[in-house]
Design a protein around this motif. Sequence first.
Motif, PDB file in Angstrom:
ATOM      1  N   TRP A 144      -4.309  -6.433  -2.494  1.00  0.00           N
ATOM      2  CA  TRP A 144      -3.692  -6.723  -3.792  1.00  0.00           C
ATOM      3  C   TRP A 144      -4.720  -7.302  -4.762  1.00  0.00           C
ATOM      4  N   GLY A 147      -5.888  -4.630  -6.798  1.00  0.00           N
ATOM      5  CA  GLY A 147      -4.829  -3.854  -7.434  1.00  0.00           C
ATOM      6  C   GLY A 147      -4.263  -2.730  -6.601  1.00  0.00           C
ATOM      7  N   THR A 149      -2.056  -1.365  -2.811  1.00  0.00           N
ATOM      8  CA  THR A 149      -1.051  -1.679  -1.811  1.00  0.00           C
ATOM      9  C   THR A 149      -1.710  -2.419  -0.654  1.00  0.00           C
ATOM     10  N   GLN A 153       3.289  -5.005   2.902  1.00  0.00           N
ATOM     11  CA  GLN A 153       4.295  -4.323   2.099  1.00  0.00           C
ATOM     12  C   GLN A 153       5.050  -3.319   2.978  1.00  0.00           C
ATOM     13  N   MET A 164       4.399  -2.749  -8.291  1.00  0.00           N
ATOM     14  CA  MET A 164       3.010  -2.889  -8.720  1.00  0.00           C
ATOM     15  C   MET A 164       2.840  -2.256 -10.090  1.00  0.00           C
ATOM     16  N   THR A 198       6.187  -8.590 -12.262  1.00  0.00           N
ATOM     17  CA  THR A 198       6.977  -9.428 -11.355  1.00  0.00           C
ATOM     18  C   THR A 198       8.063 -10.165 -12.125  1.00  0.00           C
TER      19      THR A 198
END
Length: 338
Positions: A144, A147, A149, A153, A164, A198
């Motif tokens: 993360w 940027g 995955t 997850q 994302m 988020t």
Amino acid sequence: MAVTVVICAYTEDRWDDLCGAVRSVAGQRVESAVGPKIVLVVDHNAALAERAERAFPWVDVLHNRGRRGLSGARNTALAVVDGGIVAFLDDDAAADPGWLATLLGHYADPEVVAVGGSARPVWPVRRPGMLPAADAEGRGELDWVVGCTYAGQPERVSPVRNLMGCNMSFRREVFDAVGGFAEDLGRVGRVPLGCEETELCIRIRQADPKARIVFDPAAVVRHRVSADRVSWRYLARRCWAEGLSKAAVAGLVGGTDALATERDYTRRVLPAALRRELVGVLRGKGGAARGRGSALGGAAALPMAVGWAAAGYLRGRFGGAAGRSGGAAAFGGGRERQ
């Protein structure tokens, strides 16, 4: 089903990546009479906008009419999208064939209001030894930070708290109900603040607890990782900024929702990763294509990431109004605007 794909850009330094992003969207096939509409929002860079208008005559090129930064650019796009589904792709990411069709397939369920997918890293050379080892799917626990995955997850279609930013889509109508992206949050230039998606997803669920936000790892984009992001300095700076950003989100939507996913990640995912990396150090192994030194780097990076993120969060929550801007400047972020 009408669909618009929004790409936001701010610098000509990513021109080749931007061209790849636009081409990857133009090649998507969806079940409608027309393909996806592409909207490119340029964040306060007239030269880039003029270049894009010449290169992509079939793309709607807009100037950011909001506050400088990614949130303002996204809101500029939302002002011209009047219905259907709006998807967002980063300017340094390229969508795999079938990406958009996979996202759109979930909207047959009327309770689904947002769908996102996975982001797989395209490394400058190879996976850096400073990050924990990747799993069978190529995901590491700290991916993360760049940027992408990360391990922890969901590995199959699942409801999630948030999506994302480089690979997400929404019903356009949800923005009419809850508003757009918070322009006090989000990345500005190279300053790695974030969490605006988020905060938005939490706000959507707070407004309608029945609303479903879905993650489908089969909807894939390839996210280029620039060379400046595979350094210890960037790791520290990015984790500090994540803490600052989460503090800002907590101030807007409450600490319980803002940190629910992070608590599980910290308690369940990171300890297992640290044990694995330490075992790799002792055995002289660090997973595929990694040696003892790489395992040592991964073992060091995990507590470092937690420490910097926690410090950033505390600074953001209790450091007063200077928390976010001062925290960015601590790593040179105050000078790295467009």
